[in-house]
Design an enzyme around this catalytic site. Structure first.
Site, PDB file in Angstrom:
ATOM      1  N   SER A 280       0.856  -1.198   0.000  1.00 55.68           N
ATOM      2  CA  SER A 280       0.000   0.000   0.000  1.00 55.68           C
ATOM      3  C   SER A 280       0.878   1.229   0.000  1.00 55.68           C
ATOM      4  O   SER A 280       2.010   1.198   0.506  1.00 55.68           O
ATOM      5  CB  SER A 280      -0.868  -0.008   1.263  1.00 55.68           C
ATOM      6  OG  SER A 280      -1.523   1.232   1.432  1.00 55.68           O
TER       7      SER A 280
ATOM      8  N   TYR B  33      -1.351   0.313  10.697  1.00 57.39           N
ATOM      9  CA  TYR B  33      -1.416  -0.100   9.286  1.00 57.39           C
ATOM     10  C   TYR B  33      -0.145   0.340   8.556  1.00 57.39           C
ATOM     11  O   TYR B  33       0.410  -0.422   7.760  1.00 57.39           O
ATOM     12  CB  TYR B  33      -2.663   0.507   8.647  1.00 57.39           C
ATOM     13  CG  TYR B  33      -2.943   0.029   7.242  1.00 57.39           C
ATOM     14  CD1 TYR B  33      -3.130  -1.321   6.970  1.00 57.39           C
ATOM     15  CD2 TYR B  33      -3.042   0.935   6.199  1.00 57.39           C
ATOM     16  CE1 TYR B  33      -3.405  -1.749   5.680  1.00 57.39           C
ATOM     17  CE2 TYR B  33      -3.316   0.521   4.904  1.00 57.39           C
ATOM     18  CZ  TYR B  33      -3.490  -0.832   4.649  1.00 57.39           C
ATOM     19  OH  TYR B  33      -3.751  -1.256   3.373  1.00 57.39           O
TER      20      TYR B  33
HETATM   21  C1  8X3 Z   1      -4.986   1.656   1.776  1.00 59.29           C
HETATM   22  C2  8X3 Z   1      -4.567   2.957   1.236  1.00 59.29           C
HETATM   23  O1  8X3 Z   1      -4.942   5.470   1.510  1.00 59.29           O
HETATM   24  O2  8X3 Z   1      -6.036   4.014   3.168  1.00 59.29           O
HETATM   25  O3  8X3 Z   1      -4.042   0.658   1.530  1.00 59.29           O
HETATM   26  O4  8X3 Z   1      -3.643   4.322   3.240  1.00 59.29           O
HETATM   27  S1  8X3 Z   1      -4.824   4.229   2.363  1.00 59.29           S
END
Ligand code: 8X3
Length: 256
Positions: A140, A153
């Site tokens: 990502s 994340y």
């Molecule tokens: C998800 C992209 O923009 O939410 O992998 O970080 S974001």
């Protein structure tokens, strides 16, 4: 692009195939004539996908060693693969680190990092033996630049990106191509919903006013292109965002 003569049909394991980018990728590759092993935990959704596309469903949790071993055995018995596509993963929570929840971080590190490692470790001998193997990891843009509320994340995707880079160096002697696809904002059925703990209103806010976020199909098409070009061509890092998202911090929203 047609497969090489020595390997008439490509075959892939696609994880995370029960929804979103994983499901779209399984559909796209199956439609392109690939033999697809569709892997996810939810057998009911896989059964529907299999019925509609001819993909071979294998219910498995990529973080569970015994289930990964069973998956490897099932795929091996059904002819093996030349391509592994790691899409299982996702986000949980949008808390600042000051309020980080252990269970959210545990999920993200397990699903994105440990799952990718376990599946890849299991399939590497098969990919090496094939002679023209490919591993594609879906990370990502969250692994490139961190943002408020993203720490868990961001950490998971940065770690997954780091292992992808090491893998490319380690496996080149075995002629394994390692591709990383890094999407920005993609509007899928479940990503934001899961991140926001099932709160539909909060999940919708992620896309509010964005006229055209990426779709799962957009990303699946890119993945399909990257694994269908001749094996000596490595699109090693592919960053893809909607035009409206010039950077993680600059997303154009119209009237929501
Ligand atoms: C998800 C992209 O923009 O939410 O992998 O970080 S974001």
């Amino acid at each position: 692009m047609s497969p090489t003569n020595s390997h008439p049909q490509h075959a892939a394991v696609v994880t995370g195939a029960s929804s979103g980018i994983g499901e779209a990728t399984a559909r796209t590759l199956a439609a392109a004539g690939w033999k697809v092993f569709a892997v996810a935990r939810r057998a009911d959704r896989l059964a529907k996908l299999a019925h509609e596309t001819g993909a071979i469903p294998v219910a498995a949790d990529v973080t569970d060693d015994a289930q990964v071993a069973a998956l490897l055995a099932a795929v091996g018995a059904a002819g093996g693969i030349d391509t592994l596509i790691n899409i299982a993963g996702g986000a949980r929570g949008a808390d600042y680190l000051a309020e980080a929840k252990n269970e959210d971080w545990e999920f993200m590190l397990q699903a994105n990092v440990m799952g990718t490692m376990k599946i890849t470790r299991a399939f590497l001998p098969m990919l090496r033996a094939h002679g023209e193997g490919t591993v594609l990891n879906l990370t990502s843009t969250a692994g490139l630049v961190s943002y408020e509320g993203g720490s868990g994340y961001n950490a998971a995707k940065a770690a997954q990106r780091a292992l992808t880079q090491a893998l490319r160096l380690e496996e080149v002697e075995h002629n394994i191509r390692v591709i990383e696809v890094l999407p920005g904002l993609v509007h899928t059925e479940e990503f934001a919903l899961r991140r926001m703990g099932g709160d539909r209103e909060l999940a919708q806010k992620a896309y509010a006013g964005v006229a055209k976020p990426l779709t799962a199909g957009d990303v699946a098409d890119i993945i399909s292109y990257a694994v269908n070009v001749p094996h000596h061509v490595n699109l090693d890092e592919i960053v893809v965002r909607p035009v409206a998202q010039a950077a993680a911090h600059k997303l154009i929203r119209g009237q929501a």
